[in-house]
Motif scaffolding. Sequence first.
Motif, PDB file in Angstrom:
ATOM      1  N   MET A  29      63.317  49.133  54.448  1.00  0.00           N
ATOM      2  CA  MET A  29      63.854  47.854  54.925  1.00  0.00           C
ATOM      3  C   MET A  29      65.373  47.718  54.730  1.00  0.00           C
ATOM      4  N   LEU A  30      65.991  48.636  53.990  1.00  0.00           N
ATOM      5  CA  LEU A  30      67.421  48.524  53.723  1.00  0.00           C
ATOM      6  C   LEU A  30      68.252  49.070  54.877  1.00  0.00           C
ATOM      7  N   SER A  31      69.324  48.351  55.212  1.00  0.00           N
ATOM      8  CA  SER A  31      70.215  48.879  56.235  1.00  0.00           C
ATOM      9  C   SER A  31      71.646  48.564  55.844  1.00  0.00           C
ATOM     10  N   CYS A  32      72.590  49.246  56.465  1.00  0.00           N
ATOM     11  CA  CYS A  32      73.989  49.042  56.116  1.00  0.00           C
ATOM     12  C   CYS A  32      74.517  47.806  56.837  1.00  0.00           C
ATOM     13  N   ASN A  33      75.116  46.879  56.092  1.00  0.00           N
ATOM     14  CA  ASN A  33      75.592  45.648  56.721  1.00  0.00           C
ATOM     15  C   ASN A  33      77.112  45.510  56.688  1.00  0.00           C
ATOM     16  N   ILE A  53      68.312  52.025  40.833  1.00  0.00           N
ATOM     17  CA  ILE A  53      68.796  50.818  41.492  1.00  0.00           C
ATOM     18  C   ILE A  53      69.923  51.146  42.472  1.00  0.00           C
ATOM     19  N   PRO A  54      69.710  50.902  43.771  1.00  0.00           N
ATOM     20  CA  PRO A  54      70.792  51.116  44.725  1.00  0.00           C
ATOM     21  C   PRO A  54      71.797  49.962  44.646  1.00  0.00           C
ATOM     22  N   ASN A  55      73.079  50.284  44.735  1.00  0.00           N
ATOM     23  CA  ASN A  55      74.105  49.255  44.732  1.00  0.00           C
ATOM     24  C   ASN A  55      74.589  49.035  46.166  1.00  0.00           C
ATOM     25  N   MET A  56      74.140  47.944  46.778  1.00  0.00           N
ATOM     26  CA  MET A  56      74.459  47.660  48.175  1.00  0.00           C
ATOM     27  C   MET A  56      75.630  46.682  48.310  1.00  0.00           C
ATOM     28  N   LEU A  57      76.337  46.420  47.209  1.00  0.00           N
ATOM     29  CA  LEU A  57      77.445  45.469  47.279  1.00  0.00           C
ATOM     30  C   LEU A  57      78.568  46.017  48.143  1.00  0.00           C
ATOM     31  N   VAL A 100      83.191  43.061  54.486  1.00  0.00           N
ATOM     32  CA  VAL A 100      82.363  41.884  54.730  1.00  0.00           C
ATOM     33  C   VAL A 100      82.849  41.149  55.970  1.00  0.00           C
ATOM     34  N   LYS A 101      81.900  40.632  56.764  1.00  0.00           N
ATOM     35  CA  LYS A 101      82.286  39.874  57.951  1.00  0.00           C
ATOM     36  C   LYS A 101      83.031  38.618  57.494  1.00  0.00           C
ATOM     37  N   PHE A 128      64.316  47.358  42.021  1.00  0.00           N
ATOM     38  CA  PHE A 128      65.424  46.416  41.984  1.00  0.00           C
ATOM     39  C   PHE A 128      66.551  46.899  42.883  1.00  0.00           C
ATOM     40  N   GLN A 145      70.677  46.052  43.839  1.00  0.00           N
ATOM     41  CA  GLN A 145      71.871  45.277  43.534  1.00  0.00           C
ATOM     42  C   GLN A 145      72.587  44.950  44.830  1.00  0.00           C
ATOM     43  N   CYS A 146      72.752  43.658  45.111  1.00  0.00           N
ATOM     44  CA  CYS A 146      73.366  43.265  46.377  1.00  0.00           C
ATOM     45  C   CYS A 146      73.657  41.776  46.361  1.00  0.00           C
ATOM     46  N   GLU A 158      71.061  42.528  55.119  1.00  0.00           N
ATOM     47  CA  GLU A 158      70.301  42.538  56.356  1.00  0.00           C
ATOM     48  C   GLU A 158      69.112  43.454  56.169  1.00  0.00           C
ATOM     49  N   LEU A 159      67.930  42.864  56.028  1.00  0.00           N
ATOM     50  CA  LEU A 159      66.726  43.655  55.825  1.00  0.00           C
ATOM     51  C   LEU A 159      66.001  43.828  57.143  1.00  0.00           C
ATOM     52  N   LYS A 160      65.615  45.090  57.418  1.00  0.00           N
ATOM     53  CA  LYS A 160      64.975  45.372  58.702  1.00  0.00           C
ATOM     54  C   LYS A 160      63.492  45.054  58.642  1.00  0.00           C
TER      55      LYS A 160
END
Lengths: 163, 208
Positions: free
Chosen positions: A8-12, A115-119, A125-126, B100, B102-103, B109-111
Amino acid sequence: MRLITHNMLSCNIKGVTNGFPLKIEAEKVVEKEVDFNPDFLRHMFAKIEWKALVEAARSMGYAELPEDSPDATVIESADETFLRKLHHALLELHLEEGALVCPETGRKFPVNKGIPNMLLHEDEVKQTVCIDLRKGNEPTRIRSPKDRVLMQDVCIDLSLQVP
Amino acid sequence: MKLKQLEGLLGGLKQFYNPKVELEQYPTGPHIASRMLFTAENSYGDITDKVVADFGCGCGTLSAAASLLDAACVIGFDIDPQSLETATLNAEELEVEIDFVQCDVTKLELKGQIVDTVVMNPPFGTRKKGADMEFLSAAMKVASQAVYSLHKTSTREHIKRAALRDFNAKSAEVICELRYDLPKLYKFHKRKEVDIAVDLWRFEPRQN
């Protein structure tokens, strides 16, 4: 991080149109057994992005999933062989160390201790543009959360996505 | 699992060791957390065998409760690495599997439609104005079945209107009103503890 989460994770990052699926760079993968729940898996199967799962599983060292997603008869049948493979790929493989990579920009999102860091960094950021409707005032770009709170009373935030 | 047992287990969890006021980090007490998730499962069937996401999970109290009520898969999302550290320890302690991430959930944006239920105790918007609405908006985009959230009772009408009009809610109901006891956590807190009236909401998103 398990592959059900990865699915479900995607690059934003702003401007990115196809940030899914994220490629996996696996440095440390751990396997942990959990209870097999065939009904849940049957239900889940329809919602998963199959190709993304197959590719991700392969990156984690598990190549047992068929390339093409099986049709309904295989899922509904009493033979649980396929469901056991799905179970293993989706819920028992953990990416402990490595990275998730945006397919469009190559940006790496590190994974540490599972733990993935998606920050995102500030420039990824838009931006929100705030339009000041008082006569004669120029539209102002909001740069920081602090600006947004200060501007709250004098302008209407139309949340326009600015590239 | 009985409610009392769930509450007992949640009471043993570690909480924030370095709480950050600008993120409105307050522990979700075992009393509220247990009742919230127990109701979600017993009255609505939204937890057991479902994929549950915890937005702003902090130290993972709601995530832990979902796991203990046999959610098929639980994922906690939070912006603060130190909270996630504590959340990881809590999950290990209870011997439950929780992923978990981190975000910033408001930018995530979750697909797809994998997440069934979102549970959350979001910031109330006392530090960053509108934070509660941003969290709700994000949750409504992700959940395919239901969103459970806590908001100050004083914002009830505002929340209902926004959910139905702007956030694609098919329904928006206050399940019950709770007292959220906030302990003295930050230097600017004058009283030893304070009771805030909060609503436990259940929102149903419209099907896409």
